[in-house]
Write an enzyme that holds these catalytic residues in place. Structure first.
Site, PDB file in Angstrom:
ATOM      1  N   ASN A  59       0.982  -1.182  -0.045  1.00  0.00           N
ATOM      2  CA  ASN A  59       0.030  -0.007  -0.068  1.00  0.00           C
ATOM      3  C   ASN A  59       0.878   1.423  -0.084  1.00  0.00           C
ATOM      4  OD1 ASN A  59      -2.637  -0.648  -0.118  1.00  0.00           O
ATOM      5  ND2 ASN A  59      -3.264  -0.083   1.885  1.00  0.00           N
ATOM      6  N   GLY A  89     -11.579  -2.305   2.999  1.00  0.00           N
ATOM      7  CA  GLY A  89     -10.470  -1.168   2.405  1.00  0.00           C
ATOM      8  C   GLY A  89     -10.050  -0.350   3.528  1.00  0.00           C
ATOM      9  N   CYS A  90      -9.127   0.667   3.129  1.00  0.00           N
ATOM     10  CA  CYS A  90      -8.574   1.588   4.081  1.00  0.00           C
ATOM     11  C   CYS A  90      -9.704   2.860   4.528  1.00  0.00           C
ATOM     12  CB  CYS A  90      -7.483   2.647   3.415  1.00  0.00           C
ATOM     13  SG  CYS A  90      -6.300   1.568   2.959  1.00  0.00           S
ATOM     14  N   VAL A  91     -10.511   2.203   5.489  1.00  0.00           N
ATOM     15  CA  VAL A  91     -11.596   3.024   6.032  1.00  0.00           C
ATOM     16  C   VAL A  91     -11.259   3.656   7.137  1.00  0.00           C
ATOM     17  CG1 VAL A  91     -13.532   1.799   4.848  1.00  0.00           C
ATOM     18  CG2 VAL A  91     -12.578   0.979   7.143  1.00  0.00           C
TER      19      VAL A  91
END
Lengths: 382, 106
Positions: A191, B104-106
Protein backbone atom coordinates in the site's frame (compact mmCIF):
# COMPACT_ATOMS: atom_id res chain seq x y z
CA UNK A 1 -11.64 0.60 35.66
CA UNK A 2 -14.99 1.94 36.50
CA UNK A 3 -16.74 3.97 33.81
CA UNK A 4 -16.31 7.73 34.05
CA UNK A 5 -18.59 9.78 31.78
CA UNK A 6 -17.25 12.73 29.82
CA UNK A 7 -20.74 14.22 29.80
CA UNK A 8 -21.75 12.49 26.56
CA UNK A 9 -25.27 11.08 26.74
CA UNK A 10 -25.54 7.80 24.80
CA UNK A 11 -29.33 8.01 24.87
CA UNK A 12 -29.25 11.31 22.99
CA UNK A 13 -26.11 11.02 20.86
CA UNK A 14 -26.84 14.12 18.76
CA UNK A 15 -27.46 16.43 21.72
CA UNK A 16 -24.75 19.07 22.34
CA UNK A 17 -22.71 17.49 19.56
CA UNK A 18 -19.93 19.74 18.23
CA UNK A 19 -18.72 18.95 14.70
CA UNK A 20 -16.75 20.39 11.80
CA UNK A 21 -14.63 22.71 13.89
CA UNK A 22 -11.39 21.57 12.25
CA UNK A 23 -7.93 21.72 13.77
CA UNK A 24 -6.74 24.59 15.99
CA UNK A 25 -5.27 27.41 13.94
CA UNK A 26 -1.52 27.05 13.66
CA UNK A 27 -0.68 30.60 14.71
CA UNK A 28 -2.15 30.05 18.17
CA UNK A 29 0.96 28.04 18.97
CA UNK A 30 3.68 30.24 17.46
CA UNK A 31 6.60 31.14 19.69
CA UNK A 32 6.71 34.94 20.12
CA UNK A 33 9.75 35.36 17.88
CA UNK A 34 8.13 33.33 15.07
CA UNK A 35 4.86 35.27 15.26
CA UNK A 36 6.73 38.56 15.19
CA UNK A 37 8.97 37.71 12.21
CA UNK A 38 6.62 35.67 10.07
CA UNK A 39 7.35 36.27 6.39
CA UNK A 40 10.42 38.38 7.15
CA UNK A 41 13.19 35.81 7.26
CA UNK A 42 16.37 36.80 5.46
CA UNK A 43 18.58 33.73 5.59
CA UNK A 44 19.42 30.69 7.64
CA UNK A 45 22.48 28.67 8.55
CA UNK A 46 23.13 25.20 9.84
CA UNK A 47 25.45 25.86 12.81
CA UNK A 48 26.15 22.19 13.47
CA UNK A 49 24.28 18.94 12.86
CA UNK A 50 20.80 19.39 14.35
CA UNK A 51 21.11 23.12 15.07
CA UNK A 52 19.83 25.87 12.77
CA UNK A 53 19.65 29.62 13.04
CA UNK A 54 17.21 31.77 11.09
CA UNK A 55 17.87 35.52 10.92
CA UNK A 56 15.08 37.99 10.27
CA UNK A 57 15.22 41.39 8.57
CA UNK A 58 14.35 42.90 11.96
CA UNK A 59 17.61 41.41 13.29
CA UNK A 60 15.84 38.79 15.39
CA UNK A 61 17.32 35.33 15.49
CA UNK A 62 15.72 32.02 16.20
CA UNK A 63 17.80 28.97 17.02
CA UNK A 64 16.27 25.58 16.28
CA UNK A 65 17.45 22.32 17.80
CA UNK A 66 16.15 19.30 15.92
CA UNK A 67 16.03 16.00 17.78
CA UNK A 68 15.05 12.54 16.65
CA UNK A 69 11.63 11.26 17.59
CA UNK A 70 10.56 7.62 17.63
CA UNK A 71 7.14 8.68 16.23
CA UNK A 72 5.34 5.99 18.22
CA UNK A 73 5.49 7.60 21.65
CA UNK A 74 3.75 7.48 24.98
CA UNK A 75 2.02 10.34 26.75
CA UNK A 76 4.79 10.19 29.34
CA UNK A 77 7.30 10.91 26.59
CA UNK A 78 5.20 13.78 25.19
CA UNK A 79 4.96 15.20 28.71
CA UNK A 80 8.74 15.09 28.93
CA UNK A 81 8.95 16.96 25.61
CA UNK A 82 6.54 19.52 27.07
CA UNK A 83 8.62 19.79 30.23
CA UNK A 84 11.73 20.58 28.18
CA UNK A 85 9.75 23.09 26.13
CA UNK A 86 8.49 24.74 29.32
CA UNK A 87 11.97 24.93 30.75
CA UNK A 88 13.79 26.31 27.69
CA UNK A 89 11.34 27.49 25.02
CA UNK A 90 8.41 29.16 26.84
CA UNK A 91 6.30 26.06 26.25
CA UNK A 92 6.61 25.97 22.45
CA UNK A 93 7.72 23.07 20.25
CA UNK A 94 6.96 21.72 16.82
CA UNK A 95 7.11 18.39 15.00
CA UNK A 96 8.65 18.17 11.53
CA UNK A 97 7.20 16.37 8.49
CA UNK A 98 9.58 13.51 9.24
CA UNK A 99 8.44 13.31 12.86
CA UNK A 100 11.48 14.89 14.39
CA UNK A 101 10.97 17.34 17.24
CA UNK A 102 12.18 20.94 17.02
CA UNK A 103 12.86 23.11 20.06
CA UNK A 104 13.24 26.82 19.30
CA UNK A 105 14.95 29.50 21.39
CA UNK A 106 15.38 33.20 20.57
CA UNK A 107 18.95 33.83 21.72
CA UNK A 108 22.27 32.08 21.50
CA UNK A 109 22.89 31.91 25.26
CA UNK A 110 19.78 29.74 25.69
CA UNK A 111 21.10 27.27 23.11
CA UNK A 112 23.83 25.49 25.07
CA UNK A 113 21.73 24.72 28.18
CA UNK A 114 18.99 23.30 25.91
CA UNK A 115 21.45 21.12 24.00
CA UNK A 116 23.09 19.88 27.21
CA UNK A 117 19.69 19.05 28.69
CA UNK A 118 18.56 17.17 25.57
CA UNK A 119 21.78 15.17 25.24
CA UNK A 120 21.71 14.16 28.90
CA UNK A 121 18.35 12.35 28.72
CA UNK A 122 18.38 8.60 28.17
CA UNK A 123 15.96 5.72 28.53
CA UNK A 124 16.77 3.10 31.20
CA UNK A 125 17.87 0.75 28.38
CA UNK A 126 20.53 3.29 27.40
CA UNK A 127 19.16 4.75 24.15
CA UNK A 128 19.09 8.52 23.75
CA UNK A 129 15.69 10.09 24.30
CA UNK A 130 16.45 13.20 22.28
CA UNK A 131 19.43 12.72 19.93
CA UNK A 132 20.30 16.01 18.23
CA UNK A 133 20.69 15.85 14.46
CA UNK A 134 18.80 15.31 11.24
CA UNK A 135 19.85 18.43 9.34
CA UNK A 136 21.72 19.01 6.09
CA UNK A 137 23.35 16.32 3.99
CA UNK A 138 22.86 13.48 6.42
CA UNK A 139 20.23 10.92 7.22
CA UNK A 140 17.22 12.19 9.10
CA UNK A 141 14.29 10.33 10.59
CA UNK A 142 12.69 7.37 8.79
CA UNK A 143 9.11 7.90 7.66
CA UNK A 144 7.33 4.69 8.58
CA UNK A 145 4.00 2.98 9.11
CA UNK A 146 2.18 0.82 11.64
CA UNK A 147 3.53 -2.70 11.11
CA UNK A 148 2.67 -5.36 13.63
CA UNK A 149 1.74 -2.70 16.17
CA UNK A 150 -1.65 -1.93 14.70
CA UNK A 151 -2.25 -2.83 11.02
CA UNK A 152 -3.82 -6.04 9.65
CA UNK A 153 -2.14 -6.23 6.22
CA UNK A 154 1.59 -5.84 7.00
CA UNK A 155 4.30 -8.16 5.68
CA UNK A 156 6.87 -6.89 8.15
CA UNK A 157 7.17 -4.70 11.20
CA UNK A 158 7.63 -0.93 11.02
CA UNK A 159 8.92 0.25 14.40
CA UNK A 160 11.30 -2.71 14.69
CA UNK A 161 12.89 -2.37 11.26
CA UNK A 162 13.17 1.39 11.71
CA UNK A 163 14.89 1.14 15.09
CA UNK A 164 17.32 -1.46 13.72
CA UNK A 165 18.10 0.68 10.65
CA UNK A 166 18.42 3.93 12.57
CA UNK A 167 20.84 2.30 15.02
CA UNK A 168 23.05 1.27 12.11
CA UNK A 169 22.80 4.69 10.44
CA UNK A 170 22.91 6.71 13.66
CA UNK A 171 26.28 8.36 13.02
CA UNK A 172 24.84 9.87 9.84
CA UNK A 173 21.91 11.32 11.79
CA UNK A 174 24.40 13.32 13.83
CA UNK A 175 26.69 14.12 10.92
CA UNK A 176 26.47 15.84 7.52
CA UNK A 177 29.16 13.96 5.59
CA UNK A 178 27.01 12.69 2.69
CA UNK A 179 26.91 14.24 -0.81
CA UNK A 180 23.25 15.26 -0.31
CA UNK A 181 20.19 14.42 1.79
CA UNK A 182 19.53 10.73 2.09
CA UNK A 183 15.91 9.99 2.89
CA UNK A 184 15.05 6.56 4.21
CA UNK A 185 11.41 5.47 4.38
CA UNK A 186 9.61 2.33 5.42
CA UNK A 187 6.20 0.85 4.61
CA UNK A 188 5.05 -2.50 5.91
CA UNK A 189 3.06 -3.55 2.81
CA UNK A 190 2.83 -2.36 -0.76
CA UNK A 191 0.00 0.00 0.00
CA UNK A 192 3.08 2.17 0.56
CA UNK A 193 1.60 4.48 3.16
CA UNK A 194 4.15 7.23 3.50
CA UNK A 195 7.04 7.94 1.21
CA UNK A 196 8.68 4.67 0.12
CA UNK A 197 7.91 5.23 -3.55
CA UNK A 198 9.88 8.50 -3.57
CA UNK A 199 12.75 8.00 -1.11
CA UNK A 200 16.47 7.57 -1.60
CA UNK A 201 16.29 4.26 0.23
CA UNK A 202 13.01 2.50 0.90
CA UNK A 203 12.20 -0.54 3.01
CA UNK A 204 9.04 -2.32 1.91
CA UNK A 205 7.17 -5.30 3.38
CA UNK A 206 6.49 -7.99 0.78
CA UNK A 207 4.54 -11.27 0.62
CA UNK A 208 5.53 -14.32 -1.44
CA UNK A 209 2.49 -16.55 -1.13
CA UNK A 210 -1.01 -16.28 -2.58
CA UNK A 211 -3.98 -15.69 -0.27
CA UNK A 212 -5.64 -18.52 1.59
CA UNK A 213 -9.37 -18.72 0.88
CA UNK A 214 -11.86 -19.10 3.70
CA UNK A 215 -14.69 -20.35 1.50
CA UNK A 216 -17.11 -20.90 4.37
CA UNK A 217 -17.17 -17.22 5.29
CA UNK A 218 -16.12 -15.52 2.07
CA UNK A 219 -19.56 -14.68 0.71
CA UNK A 220 -20.78 -13.60 4.13
CA UNK A 221 -17.82 -11.36 4.96
CA UNK A 222 -17.02 -9.94 1.54
CA UNK A 223 -18.54 -8.15 -1.37
CA UNK A 224 -17.16 -10.59 -3.95
CA UNK A 225 -17.08 -8.17 -6.94
CA UNK A 226 -14.86 -5.83 -4.92
CA UNK A 227 -12.36 -8.61 -4.23
CA UNK A 228 -12.29 -9.45 -7.94
CA UNK A 229 -11.84 -5.82 -8.95
CA UNK A 230 -9.09 -5.35 -6.34
CA UNK A 231 -6.70 -7.60 -8.24
CA UNK A 232 -4.22 -5.74 -10.51
CA UNK A 233 -3.44 -8.91 -12.50
CA UNK A 234 -6.99 -10.32 -12.67
CA UNK A 235 -6.03 -13.48 -10.77
CA UNK A 236 -9.28 -13.53 -8.80
CA UNK A 237 -12.51 -14.77 -10.36
CA UNK A 238 -15.89 -15.77 -8.92
CA UNK A 239 -16.49 -19.46 -8.22
CA UNK A 240 -19.08 -21.78 -6.73
CA UNK A 241 -17.46 -24.00 -4.14
CA UNK A 242 -18.83 -27.11 -2.47
CA UNK A 243 -17.93 -27.21 1.22
CA UNK A 244 -17.04 -30.37 3.13
CA UNK A 245 -20.58 -30.67 4.43
CA UNK A 246 -22.02 -30.56 0.90
CA UNK A 247 -23.42 -27.05 0.87
CA UNK A 248 -22.68 -24.94 -2.18
CA UNK A 249 -21.45 -21.41 -1.55
CA UNK A 250 -20.43 -18.45 -3.65
CA UNK A 251 -16.75 -17.75 -3.36
CA UNK A 252 -13.72 -16.86 -5.47
CA UNK A 253 -10.83 -18.78 -6.94
CA UNK A 254 -7.30 -17.44 -7.24
CA UNK A 255 -5.12 -18.26 -10.23
CA UNK A 256 -1.83 -18.76 -8.41
CA UNK A 257 0.16 -18.35 -11.63
CA UNK A 258 -1.14 -14.81 -11.98
CA UNK A 259 -1.01 -13.80 -8.31
CA UNK A 260 1.89 -11.54 -7.35
CA UNK A 261 0.94 -11.40 -3.65
CA UNK A 262 0.05 -7.71 -3.40
CA UNK A 263 -2.60 -8.40 -0.78
CA UNK A 264 -5.13 -5.94 -2.25
CA UNK A 265 -7.82 -8.62 -2.19
CA UNK A 266 -7.28 -9.13 1.54
CA UNK A 267 -7.70 -5.39 2.05
CA UNK A 268 -11.12 -5.67 0.44
CA UNK A 269 -12.04 -9.12 1.72
CA UNK A 270 -11.19 -10.39 5.24
CA UNK A 271 -11.56 -14.03 4.12
CA UNK A 272 -8.43 -13.92 1.92
CA UNK A 273 -5.52 -13.63 4.41
CA UNK A 274 -1.99 -14.06 3.03
CA UNK A 275 0.49 -13.18 5.78
CA UNK A 276 3.06 -15.93 6.26
CA UNK A 277 5.97 -16.17 8.66
CA UNK A 278 8.61 -17.44 6.22
CA UNK A 279 7.03 -16.16 3.01
CA UNK A 280 6.94 -12.55 4.13
CA UNK A 281 9.93 -10.28 4.11
CA UNK A 282 11.41 -7.08 2.80
CA UNK A 283 12.11 -5.48 -0.56
CA UNK A 284 14.62 -2.64 -0.79
CA UNK A 285 14.13 0.21 -3.25
CA UNK A 286 16.47 3.11 -3.96
CA UNK A 287 16.76 6.29 -5.95
CA UNK A 288 13.56 8.23 -5.39
CA UNK A 289 13.24 11.91 -4.55
CA UNK A 290 10.48 14.50 -4.35
CA UNK A 291 12.36 17.76 -4.71
CA UNK A 292 12.79 19.59 -8.01
CA UNK A 293 16.39 20.46 -7.30
CA UNK A 294 18.52 19.97 -10.45
CA UNK A 295 16.63 16.89 -11.64
CA UNK A 296 12.92 16.17 -11.60
CA UNK A 297 11.31 14.08 -8.88
CA UNK A 298 11.89 10.34 -9.27
CA UNK A 299 10.29 7.10 -8.17
CA UNK A 300 12.45 4.71 -6.21
CA UNK A 301 13.37 1.45 -7.94
CA UNK A 302 13.55 -2.09 -6.61
CA UNK A 303 17.15 -3.25 -6.16
CA UNK A 304 16.81 -6.09 -3.67
CA UNK A 305 13.94 -8.45 -4.40
CA UNK A 306 13.77 -10.18 -1.05
CA UNK A 307 15.31 -10.13 2.41
CA UNK A 308 13.71 -12.41 5.01
CA UNK A 309 12.18 -11.03 8.18
CA UNK A 310 14.80 -11.49 10.90
CA UNK A 311 13.21 -9.91 13.90
CA UNK A 312 14.10 -8.28 16.20
CA UNK A 313 17.14 -6.68 14.50
CA UNK A 314 16.88 -7.51 10.75
CA UNK A 315 20.71 -7.88 10.37
CA UNK A 316 20.73 -8.70 6.62
CA UNK A 317 18.52 -5.73 5.82
CA UNK A 318 20.50 -3.23 7.89
CA UNK A 319 23.82 -4.51 6.51
CA UNK A 320 22.53 -4.10 2.94
CA UNK A 321 21.31 -0.57 3.63
CA UNK A 322 24.63 0.33 5.24
CA UNK A 323 26.47 -0.99 2.18
CA UNK A 324 24.35 1.15 -0.17
CA UNK A 325 24.88 4.26 1.99
CA UNK A 326 28.65 3.74 2.14
CA UNK A 327 28.96 3.16 -1.61
CA UNK A 328 26.94 6.31 -2.27
CA UNK A 329 28.88 8.38 0.26
CA UNK A 330 32.18 7.30 -1.27
CA UNK A 331 31.31 7.68 -4.92
CA UNK A 332 28.68 10.38 -5.50
CA UNK A 333 29.43 14.02 -6.33
CA UNK A 334 28.44 16.86 -4.03
CA UNK A 335 24.70 17.69 -4.16
CA UNK A 336 24.01 14.45 -6.00
CA UNK A 337 21.06 12.47 -4.62
CA UNK A 338 21.29 8.69 -4.62
CA UNK A 339 18.99 8.36 -7.65
CA UNK A 340 20.93 10.96 -9.62
CA UNK A 341 24.18 9.17 -8.80
CA UNK A 342 22.82 5.78 -9.89
CA UNK A 343 21.49 7.23 -13.15
CA UNK A 344 24.76 9.03 -13.89
CA UNK A 345 27.01 6.01 -13.36
CA UNK A 346 24.41 3.63 -14.81
CA UNK A 347 22.45 1.05 -12.87
CA UNK A 348 24.85 -1.76 -13.85
CA UNK A 349 27.60 0.17 -12.03
CA UNK A 350 25.29 0.84 -9.11
CA UNK A 351 24.78 -2.88 -8.58
CA UNK A 352 28.52 -3.44 -8.85
CA UNK A 353 29.49 -0.71 -6.38
CA UNK A 354 26.82 -1.67 -3.86
CA UNK A 355 27.66 -5.37 -4.25
CA UNK A 356 24.02 -6.22 -4.87
CA UNK A 357 22.89 -9.22 -6.83
CA UNK A 358 20.80 -8.49 -9.91
CA UNK A 359 17.99 -11.02 -10.25
CA UNK A 360 15.18 -11.45 -12.77
CA UNK A 361 12.74 -10.16 -10.12
CA UNK A 362 14.05 -6.66 -10.71
CA UNK A 363 13.03 -6.57 -14.38
CA UNK A 364 9.68 -4.83 -14.75
CA UNK A 365 6.94 -7.05 -16.20
CA UNK A 366 3.82 -5.09 -15.28
CA UNK A 367 1.75 -4.18 -18.34
CA UNK A 368 2.81 -2.02 -21.28
CA UNK A 369 4.97 0.49 -19.35
CA UNK A 370 7.37 -2.33 -18.41
CA UNK A 371 8.75 -2.03 -21.94
CA UNK A 372 10.08 1.47 -21.25
CA UNK A 373 12.20 0.20 -18.37
CA UNK A 374 14.19 -2.15 -20.62
CA UNK A 375 17.32 -0.97 -22.39
CA UNK A 376 16.71 0.02 -25.98
CA UNK A 377 20.22 1.17 -26.69
CA UNK A 378 23.68 -0.29 -27.05
CA UNK A 379 24.98 2.18 -24.43
CA UNK A 380 26.08 0.13 -21.48
CA UNK A 381 29.21 -0.73 -19.54
CA UNK A 382 30.66 -4.21 -19.29
CA UNK B 1 -17.95 -13.92 16.73
CA UNK B 2 -20.26 -12.87 19.50
CA UNK B 3 -23.95 -13.60 19.90
CA UNK B 4 -26.58 -10.92 20.40
CA UNK B 5 -30.10 -11.67 21.54
CA UNK B 6 -32.95 -9.37 20.66
CA UNK B 7 -36.73 -9.88 20.62
CA UNK B 8 -36.34 -13.64 20.92
CA UNK B 9 -33.89 -13.90 18.03
CA UNK B 10 -30.19 -14.64 18.19
CA UNK B 11 -27.75 -12.92 15.81
CA UNK B 12 -24.08 -13.71 15.20
CA UNK B 13 -22.25 -10.40 15.09
CA UNK B 14 -18.63 -9.24 14.88
CA UNK B 15 -16.86 -6.83 17.21
CA UNK B 16 -18.19 -3.81 15.29
CA UNK B 17 -21.79 -5.03 15.47
CA UNK B 18 -22.12 -6.10 11.82
CA UNK B 19 -24.07 -9.29 11.25
CA UNK B 20 -22.19 -12.37 10.09
CA UNK B 21 -24.60 -13.40 7.36
CA UNK B 22 -26.84 -11.27 5.15
CA UNK B 23 -29.60 -13.89 5.05
CA UNK B 24 -29.76 -13.98 8.83
CA UNK B 25 -29.98 -10.20 9.05
CA UNK B 26 -32.77 -9.72 6.56
CA UNK B 27 -35.51 -9.43 9.15
CA UNK B 28 -37.35 -6.78 11.11
CA UNK B 29 -35.78 -7.86 14.41
CA UNK B 30 -32.29 -7.07 13.10
CA UNK B 31 -33.39 -3.60 11.99
CA UNK B 32 -34.88 -2.94 15.41
CA UNK B 33 -31.73 -4.24 17.11
CA UNK B 34 -29.43 -1.95 15.09
CA UNK B 35 -31.81 0.98 15.55
CA UNK B 36 -31.31 0.64 19.27
CA UNK B 37 -27.51 0.28 18.88
CA UNK B 38 -27.19 3.28 16.56
CA UNK B 39 -29.26 5.64 18.69
CA UNK B 40 -31.97 6.25 16.10
CA UNK B 41 -35.23 7.29 17.76
CA UNK B 42 -37.88 6.53 15.21
CA UNK B 43 -37.70 4.67 11.92
CA UNK B 44 -39.61 6.54 9.24
CA UNK B 45 -40.29 5.83 5.57
CA UNK B 46 -37.06 7.51 4.56
CA UNK B 47 -35.01 5.12 6.71
CA UNK B 48 -36.91 2.23 5.12
CA UNK B 49 -36.29 3.58 1.66
CA UNK B 50 -32.52 3.69 2.21
CA UNK B 51 -32.48 0.19 3.73
CA UNK B 52 -34.59 -1.29 0.95
CA UNK B 53 -32.43 0.35 -1.68
CA UNK B 54 -29.25 -1.05 -0.07
CA UNK B 55 -30.73 -4.54 0.16
CA UNK B 56 -32.03 -4.51 -3.41
CA UNK B 57 -28.71 -3.28 -4.71
CA UNK B 58 -26.74 -5.84 -2.71
CA UNK B 59 -28.92 -8.73 -3.84
CA UNK B 60 -28.65 -7.66 -7.43
CA UNK B 61 -24.97 -6.68 -7.60
CA UNK B 62 -23.23 -8.36 -4.68
CA UNK B 63 -21.76 -5.07 -3.46
CA UNK B 64 -22.96 -2.08 -1.51
CA UNK B 65 -23.68 0.92 -3.75
CA UNK B 66 -21.30 3.84 -3.95
CA UNK B 67 -22.47 6.83 -1.97
CA UNK B 68 -23.32 8.76 -5.12
CA UNK B 69 -25.45 5.89 -6.39
CA UNK B 70 -27.27 5.70 -3.07
CA UNK B 71 -27.90 9.44 -3.20
CA UNK B 72 -29.07 9.41 -6.79
CA UNK B 73 -31.46 6.47 -6.42
CA UNK B 74 -33.00 7.53 -3.11
CA UNK B 75 -32.82 11.24 -4.03
CA UNK B 76 -31.42 11.95 -0.55
CA UNK B 77 -28.38 14.19 -0.33
CA UNK B 78 -25.47 12.84 1.73
CA UNK B 79 -26.29 15.39 4.41
CA UNK B 80 -29.78 14.00 4.70
CA UNK B 81 -28.48 10.42 4.87
CA UNK B 82 -26.37 11.49 7.84
CA UNK B 83 -29.45 13.04 9.43
CA UNK B 84 -31.24 9.71 9.03
CA UNK B 85 -28.24 7.61 10.07
CA UNK B 86 -25.89 9.63 12.30
CA UNK B 87 -23.05 7.08 11.86
CA UNK B 88 -23.26 7.51 8.10
CA UNK B 89 -24.21 5.30 5.15
CA UNK B 90 -21.53 2.66 5.89
CA UNK B 91 -21.51 2.18 9.63
CA UNK B 92 -25.18 3.06 10.05
CA UNK B 93 -27.31 2.20 7.04
CA UNK B 94 -25.34 -0.79 5.71
CA UNK B 95 -25.19 -2.31 9.16
CA UNK B 96 -28.95 -1.95 9.53
CA UNK B 97 -29.57 -3.41 6.07
CA UNK B 98 -27.51 -6.46 7.09
CA UNK B 99 -24.75 -5.89 4.51
CA UNK B 100 -21.14 -6.98 5.16
CA UNK B 101 -18.83 -4.58 6.93
CA UNK B 102 -17.20 -2.00 4.64
CA UNK B 103 -13.57 -2.90 3.86
CA UNK B 104 -10.49 -1.18 2.50
CA UNK B 105 -8.66 1.74 4.07
CA UNK B 106 -11.63 3.12 5.98
Amino acid sequence: MAFISSGYNPDKPMENRITDIGPRKYDEFYPAVIAKNKGKWLYHEILEPGVLVHVSETGDEVYTVRVGGCRLMSVTHIREICEIADKHCDGHIRFTTRNNIEFMVDSKDKLQPLKDDLSSRKFPGGSLKFPIGGTGAGITNIIHTQGWIHCHTPATDASGTVKATMDVLFSDFQDMRLPAHLRVSMACCLNMCGAVHCSDIAILGYHRKPPMLDHEYLDKMCEIPLAIAACPTAAVKPAKIELADGTKVNSVSVNKERCMFCGNCYTMCPSMPLADDVGDGIVLMVGGKVSNRISNPKFSKVVVAFIPNEQPRWPTMTATIKRIVEAYAKDANKYERLGEWAERIGWERFFEKCELEFTHHLIDDFRDPAYYTWRQTSNFKF
Amino acid sequence: MAQAEFMGKTFTIDEDGFIESYEEGKCEEWIQYVKQQEGIDELNDEHRKVINMLQDYYEKNGIAPMVRVLSKVTKFKLKHIYELFPSGPGKGACKMAGLPKPTGCV
